[in-house]
Design an enzyme around this catalytic site. Structure first.
Site, PDB file in Angstrom:
ATOM      1  N   GLY A 138      28.437  56.469  34.658  1.00  0.00           N
ATOM      2  CA  GLY A 138      27.670  57.653  34.254  1.00  0.00           C
ATOM      3  C   GLY A 138      28.564  58.627  33.517  1.00  0.00           C
ATOM      4  O   GLY A 138      29.128  59.554  34.110  1.00  0.00           O
TER       5      GLY A 138
ATOM      6  N   SER B 272      28.165  59.306  29.481  1.00  0.00           N
ATOM      7  CA  SER B 272      27.499  59.985  28.351  1.00  0.00           C
ATOM      8  C   SER B 272      26.305  60.815  28.803  1.00  0.00           C
ATOM      9  O   SER B 272      25.599  60.467  29.749  1.00  0.00           O
ATOM     10  CB  SER B 272      27.007  58.940  27.342  1.00  0.00           C
TER      11      SER B 272
ATOM     12  N   SER C  76      24.363  51.942  31.180  1.00  0.00           N
ATOM     13  CA  SER C  76      24.028  50.507  31.252  1.00  0.00           C
ATOM     14  C   SER C  76      23.946  50.091  32.722  1.00  0.00           C
ATOM     15  O   SER C  76      24.817  50.460  33.514  1.00  0.00           O
ATOM     16  CB  SER C  76      25.097  49.671  30.537  1.00  0.00           C
TER      17      SER C  76
ATOM     18  N   GLU D  13      38.801  49.760  29.003  1.00  0.00           N
ATOM     19  CA  GLU D  13      37.561  49.348  28.363  1.00  0.00           C
ATOM     20  C   GLU D  13      37.781  48.906  26.924  1.00  0.00           C
ATOM     21  O   GLU D  13      36.939  48.248  26.342  1.00  0.00           O
ATOM     22  CB  GLU D  13      36.603  50.553  28.431  1.00  0.00           C
TER      23      GLU D  13
HETATM   24  C1  LIG Z   1      25.733  49.150  23.903  1.00  0.00           C
HETATM   25  C2  LIG Z   1      26.142  50.475  24.455  1.00  0.00           C
HETATM   26  C3  LIG Z   1      26.406  50.603  25.831  1.00  0.00           C
HETATM   27  C4  LIG Z   1      26.752  51.855  26.375  1.00  0.00           C
HETATM   28  N1  LIG Z   1      26.937  51.960  27.716  1.00  0.00           N
HETATM   29  C5  LIG Z   1      27.245  53.167  28.257  1.00  0.00           C
HETATM   30  C6  LIG Z   1      27.397  53.305  29.661  1.00  0.00           C
HETATM   31  O1  LIG Z   1      27.254  52.338  30.416  1.00  0.00           O
HETATM   32  N2  LIG Z   1      27.683  54.521  30.173  1.00  0.00           N
HETATM   33  C7  LIG Z   1      27.835  55.628  29.370  1.00  0.00           C
HETATM   34  O2  LIG Z   1      28.124  56.701  29.886  1.00  0.00           O
HETATM   35  N3  LIG Z   1      27.670  55.540  28.009  1.00  0.00           N
HETATM   36  C8  LIG Z   1      27.372  54.332  27.451  1.00  0.00           C
HETATM   37  N4  LIG Z   1      27.202  54.227  26.077  1.00  0.00           N
HETATM   38  C9  LIG Z   1      27.249  55.434  25.257  1.00  0.00           C
HETATM   39  C10 LIG Z   1      28.476  55.520  24.363  1.00  0.00           C
HETATM   40  O3  LIG Z   1      29.627  55.758  25.117  1.00  0.00           O
HETATM   41  C11 LIG Z   1      28.216  56.626  23.329  1.00  0.00           C
HETATM   42  O4  LIG Z   1      27.115  56.214  22.536  1.00  0.00           O
HETATM   43  C12 LIG Z   1      29.412  56.867  22.442  1.00  0.00           C
HETATM   44  O5  LIG Z   1      30.459  57.444  23.167  1.00  0.00           O
HETATM   45  C13 LIG Z   1      29.070  57.807  21.254  1.00  0.00           C
HETATM   46  O6  LIG Z   1      28.444  58.971  21.707  1.00  0.00           O
HETATM   47  P1  LIG Z   1      27.059  59.471  21.068  1.00  0.00           P
HETATM   48  O7  LIG Z   1      26.105  58.302  21.078  1.00  0.00           O
HETATM   49  O8  LIG Z   1      26.646  60.684  21.779  1.00  0.00           O
HETATM   50  O9  LIG Z   1      27.361  59.771  19.541  1.00  0.00           O
HETATM   51  P2  LIG Z   1      28.039  61.106  18.964  1.00  0.00           P
HETATM   52  O10 LIG Z   1      29.232  61.460  19.766  1.00  0.00           O
HETATM   53  O11 LIG Z   1      26.959  62.138  18.827  1.00  0.00           O
HETATM   54  O12 LIG Z   1      28.513  60.639  17.535  1.00  0.00           O
HETATM   55  C14 LIG Z   1      27.630  60.618  16.407  1.00  0.00           C
HETATM   56  C15 LIG Z   1      28.446  60.299  15.174  1.00  0.00           C
HETATM   57  O13 LIG Z   1      29.440  61.318  14.937  1.00  0.00           O
HETATM   58  C16 LIG Z   1      30.748  60.748  14.854  1.00  0.00           C
HETATM   59  N5  LIG Z   1      31.721  61.632  15.501  1.00  0.00           N
HETATM   60  C17 LIG Z   1      31.576  62.303  16.667  1.00  0.00           C
HETATM   61  N6  LIG Z   1      32.690  63.010  16.952  1.00  0.00           N
HETATM   62  C18 LIG Z   1      33.575  62.764  15.956  1.00  0.00           C
HETATM   63  C19 LIG Z   1      34.904  63.197  15.675  1.00  0.00           C
HETATM   64  N7  LIG Z   1      35.571  64.033  16.493  1.00  0.00           N
HETATM   65  N8  LIG Z   1      35.513  62.759  14.536  1.00  0.00           N
HETATM   66  C20 LIG Z   1      34.864  61.916  13.684  1.00  0.00           C
HETATM   67  N9  LIG Z   1      33.584  61.480  13.901  1.00  0.00           N
HETATM   68  C21 LIG Z   1      32.956  61.890  15.008  1.00  0.00           C
HETATM   69  C22 LIG Z   1      30.649  59.428  15.608  1.00  0.00           C
HETATM   70  O14 LIG Z   1      31.624  58.495  15.150  1.00  0.00           O
HETATM   71  C23 LIG Z   1      29.230  58.976  15.287  1.00  0.00           C
HETATM   72  O15 LIG Z   1      29.218  58.334  14.039  1.00  0.00           O
HETATM   73  C24 LIG Z   1      26.855  52.990  25.509  1.00  0.00           C
HETATM   74  C25 LIG Z   1      26.615  52.858  24.134  1.00  0.00           C
HETATM   75  C26 LIG Z   1      26.250  51.629  23.598  1.00  0.00           C
HETATM   76  C27 LIG Z   1      25.973  51.517  22.134  1.00  0.00           C
END
Ligand SMILES: Cc1cc2nc3c(=O)[nH]c(=O)nc-3n(C[C@H](O)[C@H](O)[C@H](O)COP(=O)(O)OP(=O)(O)OC[C@H]3O[C@@H](n4cnc5c(N)ncnc54)[C@H](O)[C@@H]3O)c2cc1C
Length: 371
Positions: free
Chosen positions: A124, A126, A158, A241
């Site tokens: 837990g 994101s 997940s 990871e």
């Molecule tokens: C298949 C899958 C499984 C997952 N499983 C889990 C899970 O089990 N538990 C959990 O907690 N999370 C999980 N996640 C979530 C995952 O960790 C997040 O999606 C990821 O960290 C990105 O965060 P966000 O989706 O909020 O995107 P954002 O952080 O909002 O990013 C959006 C865009 O902005 C860019 N960006 C953001 N900050 C910066 C920066 N400082 N510099 C340059 N570019 C930047 C990113 O590269 C991206 O293109 C999973 C995601 C996927 C796809």
């Protein structure tokens, strides 16, 4: 220098391949099987082979095997599409994190049930407003006597629906800078006040969940490590990871399917195969260096970046080789549409490049002012 596998390693690979193929016959072949292939029964079978916690120290109940052996087993399992997901998170990161930061009671209670393949864990981390910027997380755990009371919302958790435990990253204080006040707490998923809403994504997978915490009460002894100072622990956990073989081999089965059908007389296809095969080998060298602990600090970010971008290239190749046929067969569509996730999960490629630049290469965080 001898780069060949030892006879024991060759034998282990053959054994793992056989077990993986039998599992695929029984449970079907899962794309990205470390996150999409879920079978508790197969977890127990892995445990019986000693393939959960195989590198953990013997004093923690692990196998004490060299990391290269885990790489071999995992490469065979995931390449074949055998269902690893029920035990993967716990094996890869919860166990090692608990061994480093957990109390003796946590170690004694939680590790044996991970090693036996009995428990599934979710992470837990994101939240809707905190993904890449994890320090922005708002889920709050407040101390009340001998308990923590947790309120907030997580997303993209997940296995939230099926997990026995959540490894929760939350805020125990709002004092100081955002990185301060973050703590890690083990939360049994059957605790009253937890509501799980599965998200079915466009690939038809439903491992993602939204998880809502409303006055969820857990004993304060479920805190892992130091209260309010867990940001470093979490970053360490993410290292587990990022540099593993699962980041390279997720869609290997899909690649092999396409390879068997590719027109190898076509010079462009031949070039693409050569590039992907080279990429795979380079990725495996990077992963090998990570698992042997020979990479520079923070380099797992670069390994994750390279390997997951290779997986994306594989998906593009599969789509080109199979053309419209790729849209007619469910497992292919599923595998292809899932591909954008590789470079997002576990930290996006942009964020990996930031880490590489700032922590490994020592580049300035802000552009230097011109003089
Ligand atoms: C298949 C899958 C499984 C997952 N499983 C889990 C899970 O089990 N538990 C959990 O907690 N999370 C999980 N996640 C979530 C995952 O960790 C997040 O999606 C990821 O960290 C990105 O965060 P966000 O989706 O909020 O995107 P954002 O952080 O909002 O990013 C959006 C865009 O902005 C860019 N960006 C953001 N900050 C910066 C920066 N400082 N510099 C340059 N570019 C930047 C990113 O590269 C991206 O293109 C999973 C995601 C996927 C796809």
């Amino acid at each position: 220098m001898d780069f060949s596998w030892t006879s024991d390693q060759v034998e282990l690979r053959a054994r793992a391949r056989k077990v993986a193929e039998e599992a695929v016959d029984r449970y079907g072949r899962a794309n990205d099987s470390w996150i999409n292939g879920f079978s508790r029964e197969f977890s127990r079978e892995l445990a019986a082979h000693g393939w959960i916690g195989m590198t953990w120290p013997v004093e923690f109940g692990g196998g004490g095997r060299p990391p290269i052996e885990r790489l071999i087993v995992a490469e065979e399992m995931i390449s074949a599409g055998a269902p690893l997901a029920a035990s993967w998170f716990a094996d890869r990161q919860m166990g090692p994190t608990l061994m480093t930061y957990g109390s003796p009671e946590q170690v004694g209670e939680l590790l044996p049930r991970i090693l036996s393949g009995e428990t599934t864990w979710c992470i837990g981390m994101s939240e809707p407003e905190a993904g890449s910027d994890l320090a922005a997380l708002k889920t709050r755990a407040e101390r009340d006597g001998d308990d923590f009371v947790i309120n907030g919302q997580k997303i993209w958790t997940s296995f939230g629906e099926v997990a026995d435990y959540c490894y929760l990253i939350c805020r125990t204080s709002t004092e100081g800078p955002p990185h301060a006040g973050i703590s890690e707490i083990v939360v049994p998923m059957d605790t009253p006040g937890i509501e799980v809403r599965p998200i079915k994504d466009m690939t038809t997978n439903r491992h993602f969940c939204e998880v809502f915490y409303t006055d969820v009460r857990v004993p304060a002894t479920n805190l892992v490590g130091v209260e309010g100072a867990a940001f470093k622990q979490t970053m360490r956990q993410l290292e587990h990871e990022r540099g593993g073989i699962d980041r390279l081999v997720s869609n290997r089965a899909l690649y092999l399917t396409a390879l068997a059908r590719a027109d190898r007389r076509d010079p462009i296809v031949r070039q693409e195969i050569a590039r992907l095969e080279t990429g795979y080998r380079l990725g495996r060298l990077l992963v090998t260096r990570e698992v042997l602990g020979q990479g520079p600090t923070g380099f797992s970010a670069a390994t994750k970046c390279f390997c997951t971008e290779h997986e994306w290239d594989v998906a593009q190749f599969v789509a080109r080789v199979l053309g419209p046929e790729a849209t007619l067969w469910d497992p292919l569509v599923q595998g292809l549409t899932y591909a954008p996730g590789y470079t997002i999960m576990g930290g996006t490629s942009n964020v990996m490049r930031n880490i590489l630049g700032e922590r490994t290469l020592g580049l300035p965080r802000e552009p230097s002012p011109r003089t």
